[in-house]
Design an enzyme around this catalytic site. Structure first.
Site, PDB file in Angstrom:
ATOM      1  N   HIS A 114       0.938  -1.189   0.237  1.00 58.80           N
ATOM      2  CA  HIS A 114      -0.204   0.031  -0.045  1.00 58.80           C
ATOM      3  C   HIS A 114       0.847   1.045   0.083  1.00 58.80           C
ATOM      4  O   HIS A 114       2.087   1.234   0.409  1.00 58.80           O
ATOM      5  CB  HIS A 114      -1.055  -0.162   1.020  1.00 58.80           C
ATOM      6  CG  HIS A 114      -1.739  -1.260   1.175  1.00 58.80           C
ATOM      7  ND1 HIS A 114      -2.799  -1.258   0.501  1.00 58.80           N
ATOM      8  CD2 HIS A 114      -1.749  -2.259   1.918  1.00 58.80           C
ATOM      9  CE1 HIS A 114      -3.485  -2.543   0.933  1.00 58.80           C
ATOM     10  NE2 HIS A 114      -2.660  -3.234   1.740  1.00 58.80           N
ATOM     11  N   THR A 164      12.581  -9.098   5.294  1.00 53.46           N
ATOM     12  CA  THR A 164      12.421  -7.732   4.668  1.00 53.46           C
ATOM     13  C   THR A 164      13.374  -7.406   3.682  1.00 53.46           C
ATOM     14  O   THR A 164      13.128  -6.379   2.859  1.00 53.46           O
ATOM     15  CB  THR A 164      12.509  -6.751   5.898  1.00 53.46           C
ATOM     16  OG1 THR A 164      13.915  -6.720   6.229  1.00 53.46           O
ATOM     17  CG2 THR A 164      11.347  -6.956   6.851  1.00 53.46           C
TER      18      THR A 164
END
Length: 185
Positions: A114, A164
């Site tokens: 997002h 990550t």
């Protein structure tokens, strides 16, 4: 003008509520319902459902239900890939998985993103980044693999890790954030 699906596949901002994408997600949910509620002894139905849900899989894909994904067609799996119970693959964009890769229970694979800017995020648009997982990888239970990550072949990701950033080949990596602990042979 590109369709919302074309934008999604290209990693551009797109509207996930688009009619075509909503229909495709609904179709995937129907197949997931069949998979997750199938008689485990009915291997023919399980295999037929898996082929319909994940058409880009190699031989001997093995999924322990329940399993969840967004579309299924964006998952590209090699031969003898195994997902243990309760795995989630948000395959908004391509997820490439090499042969003989193993996922422990509760592993989460997220391509969806997002916008960071709140005003842009408020529009409801989203985007995605692809994930690549090499061959002979073992991902421990409850690990989370974040968008855009590549995990090299023959590496092990420790249980509970949050990946990550890219992980090279032939290493044991663990932690939050996941980092290389040592090389393995």
């Amino acid at each position: 003008m590109p369709t919302e699906k074309e934008k999604m596949i290209a990693g551009e901002l797109y509207n996930a509520l688009d009619e075509q994408l909503s229909t495709e997600r609904t179709n995937a949910r129907i197949l997931l319902l069949q998979l997750n509620n199938a008689d485990p002894a009915d291997t023919e139905k399980l295999n037929t459902t898996l082929k319909a849900l994940i058409p880009n899989a190699g031989q001997d894909l093995w999924i322990q239900p329940p399993f969840y994904c967004d579309y299924g067609y964006n998952i590209e799996a090699g031969d003898k890939v195994f997902f243990n119970f309760n795995c989630v693959v948000l395959d908004v964009m391509k997820v490439t998985i090499g042969s003989r890769t193993l996922f422990g229970p509760n592993v989460q694979i997220y391509t969806a993103m997002h916008p960071v800017n709140h005003a842009e995020r408020a529009t409801g648009l989203e985007f995605a980044k692809p994930i690549v997982i090499g061959e002979d990888v073992w991902v421990g239970g409850s690990a989370v693999i974040c968008p855009g990550v590549t995990i090299g072949s023959r590496s092990i990701i420790g249980a509970g890790s949050v990946v990550t950033r890219d992980i090279p080949e032939n290493v044991f990596a663990a932690g939050n954030p996941c980092r290389v602990i040592r090389a393995i042979e």
